[in-house]
Design a protein around this motif. Structure first.
Motif, PDB file in Angstrom:
ATOM      1  N   LEU A  36       0.845  -1.210   0.000  1.00 27.99           N
ATOM      2  CA  LEU A  36       0.000   0.000   0.000  1.00 27.99           C
ATOM      3  C   LEU A  36       0.874   1.253   0.000  1.00 27.99           C
ATOM      4  N   HIS A  37       1.951   1.218   0.786  1.00 28.69           N
ATOM      5  CA  HIS A  37       2.864   2.361   0.878  1.00 28.69           C
ATOM      6  C   HIS A  37       3.564   2.592  -0.471  1.00 28.69           C
ATOM      7  N   ARG A  38       4.003   1.486  -1.080  1.00 28.08           N
ATOM      8  CA  ARG A  38       4.691   1.586  -2.380  1.00 28.08           C
ATOM      9  C   ARG A  38       3.817   2.302  -3.403  1.00 28.08           C
ATOM     10  N   GLU A  39       2.491   2.108  -3.295  1.00 32.35           N
ATOM     11  CA  GLU A  39       1.578   2.726  -4.265  1.00 32.35           C
ATOM     12  C   GLU A  39       1.043   4.069  -3.769  1.00 32.35           C
ATOM     13  N   GLY A  40       1.666   4.615  -2.711  1.00 32.09           N
ATOM     14  CA  GLY A  40       1.366   5.994  -2.326  1.00 32.09           C
ATOM     15  C   GLY A  40       0.414   6.190  -1.162  1.00 32.09           C
ATOM     16  N   ALA A  41      -0.057   5.090  -0.518  1.00 30.47           N
ATOM     17  CA  ALA A  41      -1.021   5.250   0.589  1.00 30.47           C
ATOM     18  C   ALA A  41      -0.349   5.790   1.842  1.00 30.47           C
ATOM     19  N   GLU A  42      -1.100   6.576   2.602  1.00 29.02           N
ATOM     20  CA  GLU A  42      -0.652   6.980   3.939  1.00 29.02           C
ATOM     21  C   GLU A  42      -1.274   6.035   4.951  1.00 29.02           C
ATOM     22  N   LEU A  43      -0.449   5.629   5.940  1.00 27.92           N
ATOM     23  CA  LEU A  43      -0.864   4.547   6.831  1.00 27.92           C
ATOM     24  C   LEU A  43      -0.843   4.948   8.294  1.00 27.92           C
ATOM     25  N   ALA A  44      -1.779   4.384   9.050  1.00 28.23           N
ATOM     26  CA  ALA A  44      -1.717   4.405  10.516  1.00 28.23           C
ATOM     27  C   ALA A  44      -1.676   2.938  10.958  1.00 28.23           C
TER      28      ALA A  44
END
Ligand code: NAD
Length: 255
Positions: A27-35
């Motif tokens: 998800l991060h690789r594709e640009g998502a911001e995560l909590a």
């Protein structure tokens, strides 16, 4: 960068081997911001390091057996993320003793505990998450295993809890679909994680798959990560109530 501008919550990272970590990386690789959530102090440092690596400083304690933790998690999350696009629920637990003895000896307590943590928690999390998906709907993803539908020696009460989890996915999908909230599961092939090592006979399962699965190998955790990304992404907006096998095809083999 299909997830650019999207943000969401990852529940169930314990360490770098966790399936939730692989999904978070994709998800991060594709640009998502995560909590991220962490279960308790024992894993906090690991989860903090992983969150750092993935550009996040949003870390919330949540033991899913506690309603107050779940409520507080979403209350606090709302403060930082006014809306969310996805939640990954990658949480399960059963008492080791119940995974060792014959299934018919499962205790009432062991049955309840496995279902509470591994199945009910999805319902409780979905109930708090969907109001935060008010903008364009969203995606809720959980992790299951083939032991939900076939008897896998040693999987015992966890198999029954996973069957409940997969049924919950369908009921949640039906409930929340009118808000464009999608609910899906991945039924992953065996991956060598902390939780998997609690299952007696796990190494045997790892040995059998390359002999029998159509792809003649075990699944890589990053393949589960990418499938998780897919189900959380706008590529999958037409999919809900589904259990997607990411198991090198093992489930299609009859014997
Ligand atoms: P893992 O041990 O890395 O992750 C399990 C997570 O559950 C941990 O982060 C743990 O902290 C969390 N957890 C347990 N009890 C909790 C509680 N009371 N409150 C909050 N969190 C709690 O192992 P994993 O294999 O990555 O497991 C993730 C999911 O994938 C589980 O649902 C598991 O059943 C499923 N799964 C695993 C495999 C496999 O072979 N590893 C295969 C199919 C499905």
């Amino acid at each position: 960068m299909i997830m650019q501008g999207k943000q969401g919550l990852i529940c169930g990272v314990a360490n770098k081997r966790s399936i939730a970590h692989a999904i978070a990386k994709s998800l991060h690789r594709e640009g998502a911001e995560l909590a991220f959530t962490y279960q308790g102090d024992a894993v906090k440092k690991n989860v903090q390091e992983i969150a750092d690596d993935l550009g996040s400083d949003l870390l919330f304690k949540c033991d899913v057996t506690k309603d107050d933790d779940i409520k507080k998690l979403f209350h606090d999350l709302k403060h930082y993320m006014h809306h969310i696009d996805f939640v990954v629920h990658s949480v399960a637990f059963a008492d080791k003793e119940d995974l060792k003895k014959d299934f018919h000896r499962t205790s009432r307590h062991g049955f309840t505990l496995a279902h509470d943590i591994s199945a009910y928690s999805l319902i409780a999390i979905a109930n708090e998450a969907y109001p935060l998906m008010h903008l364009h709907g969203g995606a809720i993803l959980t992790l299951s295993y083939y032991g939900a539908e076939k008897v896998i020696p040693g999987y015992n009460v966890m198999g029954v809890a996973k069957a409940s989890l997969e049924a919950s996915v369908r009921y949640l999908a039906a409930d929340l679909g009118h808000r464009q909230v999608r609910v899906n599961a991945i039924s992953a092939g065996p991956v060598n994680t902390l939780a998997a090592r609690g299952i007696s006979g796990f190494t045997k399962i790892l040995d059998i798959i390359p002999e029998k699965a159509p792809l003649r190998r075990n699944v890589e955790v990053d393949e589960v990560g990418d499938a998780g990304l897919f189900l959380c992404s706008p590529w999958a907006t037409g999919i809900t109530g589904e259990t997607l096998y990411v198991d090198c095809g093992y489930h299609v083999i009859g014997m």
